[in-house]
Design an enzyme around this catalytic site. Structure first.
Site, PDB file in Angstrom:
ATOM      1  N   LYS A  52      -8.555  -5.071  -1.136  1.00  0.00           N
ATOM      2  CA  LYS A  52      -7.370  -5.700  -0.531  1.00  0.00           C
ATOM      3  C   LYS A  52      -7.765  -6.405   0.759  1.00  0.00           C
ATOM      4  O   LYS A  52      -7.340  -7.531   1.018  1.00  0.00           O
ATOM      5  CB  LYS A  52      -6.287  -4.641  -0.253  1.00  0.00           C
ATOM      6  N   GLN A  96      -1.391   3.525   0.991  1.00  0.00           N
ATOM      7  CA  GLN A  96      -2.310   3.660  -0.139  1.00  0.00           C
ATOM      8  C   GLN A  96      -2.071   5.005  -0.825  1.00  0.00           C
ATOM      9  O   GLN A  96      -2.090   6.057  -0.179  1.00  0.00           O
ATOM     10  CB  GLN A  96      -3.770   3.540   0.362  1.00  0.00           C
ATOM     11  N   ASP A 119       4.751  -3.677  -1.061  1.00  0.00           N
ATOM     12  CA  ASP A 119       4.411  -3.080  -2.360  1.00  0.00           C
ATOM     13  C   ASP A 119       5.648  -3.028  -3.252  1.00  0.00           C
ATOM     14  O   ASP A 119       5.529  -2.790  -4.457  1.00  0.00           O
ATOM     15  CB  ASP A 119       3.888  -1.642  -2.168  1.00  0.00           C
TER      16      ASP A 119
END
Ligand code: NAD
Length: 284
Positions: A52, A96, A119
């Site tokens: 990422k 995460q 997200d």
């Protein structure tokens, strides 16, 4: 046997989309900034986060990785997230996953400001998606899959789709997006019986269960579109949830692993961060 199959090349499409994104970002007055919250030392997570970071750097998104100890308390993390919510410099916040067991991930996700939830995992964004609100920030993996399906040029309306897996981050938002595209959607999971009979009826198969080679060639309707989300490792080699070599001969389109859904997921996260920046900074 289907006459020919086309590989949906997620890697190639991701590069094209990232190049377009980089040009759009270069025109902005400042870099969009993504905060990645990492808890503990999960080796797989470390690789994903590094990917990422690299992709963000490539398109001109600033990526700040905030690492916290495995034993950080829920309360301490909540304070950190609230600070990120308040910071004008941060446009997107992601946590995460997986996080250590003592943490309440749902509560943490709920705390992220909905406009910074790039997200799309917060209950509000998932709820908005379910209600068909176009302003919802959409989860990156299914969003990337919808973009890959668009590449086929095939109308999704009225198609039978099956999503194998019902996780909050892939299966459920995927089913909602397909539903919104007017597919008739079946959601399968670990307790589903006679899965192969359901798959056999599907024009679109999205396998997101994390079971290597689960989907077999004789499960597949001739000419179906098969999307393989799975990332599994067997003897150090990556493989998906679909028995690719056998299945590919029956399909019209199929994604490979690696090089299919994965690169699109990262790209959609960057896209969401860019869009969050625009919404936060430009009056619409
Ligand atoms: P998860 O473990 O949270 O959920 C797996 C789902 O699959 C569950 O709903 C479970 O009920 C279902 N399932 C398990 N075994 C099954 C079986 N035998 N038959 C039918 N359903 C079954 O996983 P997840 O986070 O949704 O991820 C799924 C897979 O996709 C994993 O391999 C993960 O690594 C991968 N993944 C890939 C990307 C990407 O960008 N390519 C992104 C996220 C996840």
């Amino acid at each position: 046997m289907h006459s020919e199959h086309i590989i949906l090349d997620g890697k190639k499409l991701a590069i094209q989309l990232q190049n377009i994104l980089a040009k759009e970002i270069a025109r902005l007055p400042a870099s969009p900034t993504l905060a990645v919250v990492v808890i503990g030392d999960n080796p797989a997570s470390a690789i994903y986060v590094r990917n990422k970071e690299k992709a963000a750097q490539k398109v001109g998104i600033k990526c700040i990785v905030l690492k916290f100890a495995e034993d950080i308390t829920q309360q301490e993390l909540e304070i950190q997230i609230k600070q990120l919510n308040l910071s004008n410099e941060i446009n997107g916040i992601i946590i995460q996953q997986p996080v250590p067991q003592h943490l309440d991930i749902l509560k943490l996700l709920t705390l992220i400001h909905p406009q910074k939830d790039v997200d799309g995992f917060s209950p509000l964004n998932l709820g908005l998606l379910t209600m068909g609100d176009t302003q919802a920030i959409k989860a990156a993996t299914p969003k990337g899959i919808m973009r890959l399906l668009q590449e086929t040029g095939i109308s999704l309306s009225g198609k039978n789709a099956i999503v194998i897996g019902r996780s909050n981050i892939v299966g459920k938002p995927m089913a909602q997006m397909l539903l919104q595209a007017d597919c008739t959607v079946t959601i399968a999971h670990s307790k589903t019986q006679n899965l192969y009979l359901l798959v056999k009826q599907a024009d679109i198969v999205v396998a997101a269960c994390g079971v290597p080679y689960l989907v077999k060639a004789d499960w597949i309707k001739n000419g179906a579109i098969v999307i393989d989300v799975g990332i599994n490792k067997i003897n150090g080699k990556l493989c998906g949830d679909v028995d690719f070599e056998a299945v590919k001969n029956k399909v019209s389109y199929i994604t490979p692993v690696p090089g299919g859904v994965g690169p699109m997921t990262v790209t959609m996260l960057l896209q969401n961060t860019y869009e969050a920046f625009i919404r936060q900074n430009c009056k619409q």
